[in-house]
Design a protein around this motif. Structure first.
Motif, short mmCIF file in Angstrom:
data_model
loop_
_atom_site.label_atom_id
_atom_site.label_comp_id
_atom_site.label_asym_id
_atom_site.label_seq_id
_atom_site.Cartn_x
_atom_site.Cartn_y
_atom_site.Cartn_z
N GLU A 157 0.92 -1.45 0.11
CA GLU A 157 0.08 0.12 0.12
C GLU A 157 0.76 1.37 -0.52
O GLU A 157 0.57 1.88 -0.57
CB GLU A 157 -1.14 0.41 1.21
N LEU A 158 2.30 1.07 1.01
CA LEU A 158 3.12 2.49 0.43
C LEU A 158 3.98 2.68 -0.08
O LEU A 158 3.79 3.65 -1.29
CB LEU A 158 4.00 2.73 2.25
N ARG A 159 3.76 1.38 -0.56
CA ARG A 159 4.74 1.83 -2.01
C ARG A 159 4.15 2.13 -3.07
O ARG A 159 4.79 3.04 -4.34
CB ARG A 159 5.74 0.09 -2.25
N THR A 160 2.81 1.59 -3.49
CA THR A 160 1.94 1.73 -4.07
C THR A 160 2.48 3.43 -4.36
O THR A 160 1.70 4.29 -5.20
CB THR A 160 0.55 1.62 -5.07
N ALA A 161 1.08 3.97 -2.97
CA ALA A 161 0.83 5.25 -2.96
C ALA A 161 2.05 6.48 -2.81
O ALA A 161 2.48 7.79 -3.48
CB ALA A 161 0.88 5.43 -1.36
N LEU A 162 3.64 5.58 -2.66
CA LEU A 162 4.78 6.53 -2.67
C LEU A 162 5.05 6.74 -4.70
O LEU A 162 5.62 7.53 -4.55
CB LEU A 162 5.98 5.71 -2.66
N ALA A 163 4.59 5.44 -5.51
CA ALA A 163 5.40 5.69 -6.40
C ALA A 163 4.30 6.86 -6.99
O ALA A 163 5.31 7.58 -8.00
CB ALA A 163 5.02 3.96 -7.30
N GLY A 164 3.28 6.98 -6.99
CA GLY A 164 2.21 7.70 -7.42
C GLY A 164 2.28 9.59 -6.94
O GLY A 164 2.71 10.56 -7.85
N TYR A 165 3.28 9.86 -5.48
CA TYR A 165 3.38 10.73 -5.22
C TYR A 165 4.86 11.38 -5.96
O TYR A 165 4.76 12.33 -6.71
CB TYR A 165 3.57 10.30 -4.31
N LEU A 166 5.72 10.70 -5.99
CA LEU A 166 6.80 11.23 -6.07
C LEU A 166 6.94 10.74 -7.46
O LEU A 166 7.88 12.14 -8.19
CB LEU A 166 7.67 9.74 -6.41
N ALA A 167 6.03 10.69 -8.26
CA ALA A 167 5.93 10.97 -10.47
C ALA A 167 5.39 12.05 -9.88
O ALA A 167 5.83 12.69 -10.93
CB ALA A 167 5.16 9.84 -10.74
N ARG A 168 4.24 12.36 -9.22
CA ARG A 168 3.69 13.33 -9.28
C ARG A 168 4.04 14.59 -8.65
O ARG A 168 3.90 15.36 -9.62
CB ARG A 168 2.12 13.70 -8.48
N ALA A 169 4.84 14.82 -7.76
CA ALA A 169 5.46 16.46 -6.45
C ALA A 169 7.41 16.03 -7.00
O ALA A 169 7.60 17.59 -7.30
CB ALA A 169 4.91 15.74 -5.76
N ARG A 170 7.70 15.04 -7.59
CA ARG A 170 9.25 15.09 -7.88
C ARG A 170 9.83 14.50 -9.25
O ARG A 170 10.53 14.56 -9.24
CB ARG A 170 9.60 14.50 -6.07
N GLY A 171 9.32 14.33 -9.70
CA GLY A 171 9.15 13.36 -11.24
C GLY A 171 9.46 12.27 -11.14
O GLY A 171 10.81 12.30 -11.93
#
Length: 468
Positions: free
Chosen positions: A154-168
């Protein structure tokens, strides 16, 4: 008479006096309650037990308790409203005045401007608790079993989306490994690189000795790269140079300069050409003020850059939550090292952070924190202009700290003066690699994110007193 009020939900010791008459008991109870509020042991808004319950607990008449409550309501210490009971009044009570302790070297600091920590008092407790409840209610049973060394999906999936969106960041959940903070991640990487046969890692000439020491303990030497106004000079990377480099490209720590675009490209070109690996420490990527966010270096080549992030700056270091986005060629080795060490992170904290990210609470918190820290940054710059116009703040377009440039030869004396002022602040020399060839600079590294909101004005005033 001493009593403990279990019914208050807190342990509260009351000294109600020895007069057993009704008047004496009422006065003793009134005085004890007043002192508990005045001294801060009963916080504003605390709900008191009913007069009937308290009378039973103390073994006194209910009317005596009711009269004591009424006296304190009249004095403004308590409030009583139909349907909400009796509560401690929402007012600021000045603590008892005590003589100021003598200023002495080595005493505990009154104000802390140490860089590297956010304002812990602003941690979003209510939102975090809501996220924890939702996460716990939805958690599968296997969340409480033996952990996946990669971290909760759950966390790895959430991080993948956030990092792509916010940090490229190019982040596949299967390439993410959750760690107990940045130090844990760097320790794992150091051991894996040494096992691959590496003996040396290039580092920036300014940074944290705890990170260099971690690499040393893994059996790796650290070689500093030069630094100038364009950031870390990566031109020394090449044939014969160490095969790995540790960088803070978005916001060099502590100098605060982003790595120039030409040097970002040069570092990635070196890694491709020589088979090297870049360890990217994106420690405060969310906090940008006067310029567009600098995207993660990992986005230029996910197979040559290890992306390292953490919740320490945006939330709190005590959560002990960090993450790595690994190239395919390093993933299995790092995961094996982590699994062999048996180190993991609490599943409930991971599930809570996942919920915090996916619900939008993380973004809301970061936006609010960004405004608070920018306001502090602006107040710091204004205070310097008013009280220390010869001191220039640099590296302030982003992050939670500033570098205050000092006249040559004054850093040590100013740090000593701050110590006598009970002000925790660090000189730039403490962040310089022992082998760095750059000229030494006199400066302070001031963490304006660290103090609680109520302490910021006092910390700023104390800082201005010690500056030239």
């Amino acid at each position: 008479m001493g009593e403990t009020w279990a019914t208050l939900g807190v342990d509260l010791h009351l000294e109600t006096g020895g007069d057993a008459s009704r008047h004496g008991v009422r006065k003793g109870l009134t005085d004890a309650l007043r002192e508990a509020v005045r001294g801060g042991r009963l916080a504003p808004g605390t709900r008191l037990p009913s007069s009937r319950s308290l009378a039973v607990d103390l073994g006194i008449a209910r009317n005596t308790v009711a009269d004591a409550y009424a006296d304190l309501v009249a004095e403004g210490w308590l409030t009583a409203r139909q349907g909400s009971g009796t509560r401690v009044a929402e007012r600021v009570i000045a603590p008892p005045v005590r003589p100021a302790p003598p200023r002495r070297k080595g005493g505990p600091p009154t104000y802390d401007l140490t860089p590297g920590s956010p304002d812990l008092a602003s941690f979003p407790r209510a939102e975090w608790l809501k996220a924890a409840r939702r996460a716990m209610a939805a958690a599968p049973n296997d969340a409480l079993g033996f952990p996946d060394p990669r971290g909760r999906t759950e966390l790895r999936t959430a991080l993948a989306g956030y990092l792509a969106r916010a940090r490229g960041v190019h982040a596949d959940p299967d390439r993410i490994v959750v760690t107990a903070g940045y130090v844990h991640a760097l320790s794992l990487l150091g051991r894996v690189l040494r096992a691959r046969g590496l003996r040396e890692v290039s580092v920036e000439s300014y940074g944290l000795d705890i990170h260099w020491n971690l690499l040393h303990r893994a059996g790796l030497r650290t070689t500093p790269l030069a630094f100038d106004e364009l950031g870390t000079d990566v031109s020394a990377l090449g044939p014969g140079a160490p095969e790995a480099v540790l960088l803070t490209p978005a916001h060099q720590f502590p100098m605060g300069v982003p790595l120039h675009p030409d040097r970002r490209a040069a570092a990635v070109d070196w890694a491709r050409r020589e088979g090297g690996v870049i360890l990217e420490d994106d420690y405060d990527g969310e906090f940008r003020y006067d310029r567009q966010p600098v995207g993660a270096l990992q986005g230029l080549d996910p197979e040559r850059v290890v992306y390292l992030g953490t919740a320490s700056k945006a939330l709190a270091p005590g959560l002990r939550l960090g993450w790595m986005v690994l190239p395919s060629g390093l993933h299995d080795e790092v995961l094996g090292e982590k699994d062999a060490a048996g180190a993991s992170c609490g599943a409930l904290e991971q599930l809570t952070l996942a919920e915090f990210l996916t619900s939008g609470a993380y973004d809301r918190h970061v936006r609010g924190a960004r405004l608070r820290y920018r306001r502090r940054r602006d107040q710091l710059v204004a205070a310097l202009a008013a009280h220390a116009p010869d001191v220039r703040a640099t590296g302030i377009a982003a992050g939670l700290h500033a570098v205050l440039e000092l006249p040559p030869g004054t850093e040590r004396s100013i740090v000593q003066a701050a110590n006598w002022e009970r002000l925790a602040v660090h000189g730039l020399s403490g962040f310089r690699h022992p082998l760095a060839g750059d000229r030494e600079r006199d400066a302070l590294v001031v963490g304006y994110g660290t103090p609680a909101e109520h302490a910021w004005a006092g910390a700023l005033e104390s800082l201005c007193r010690v500056l030239p």
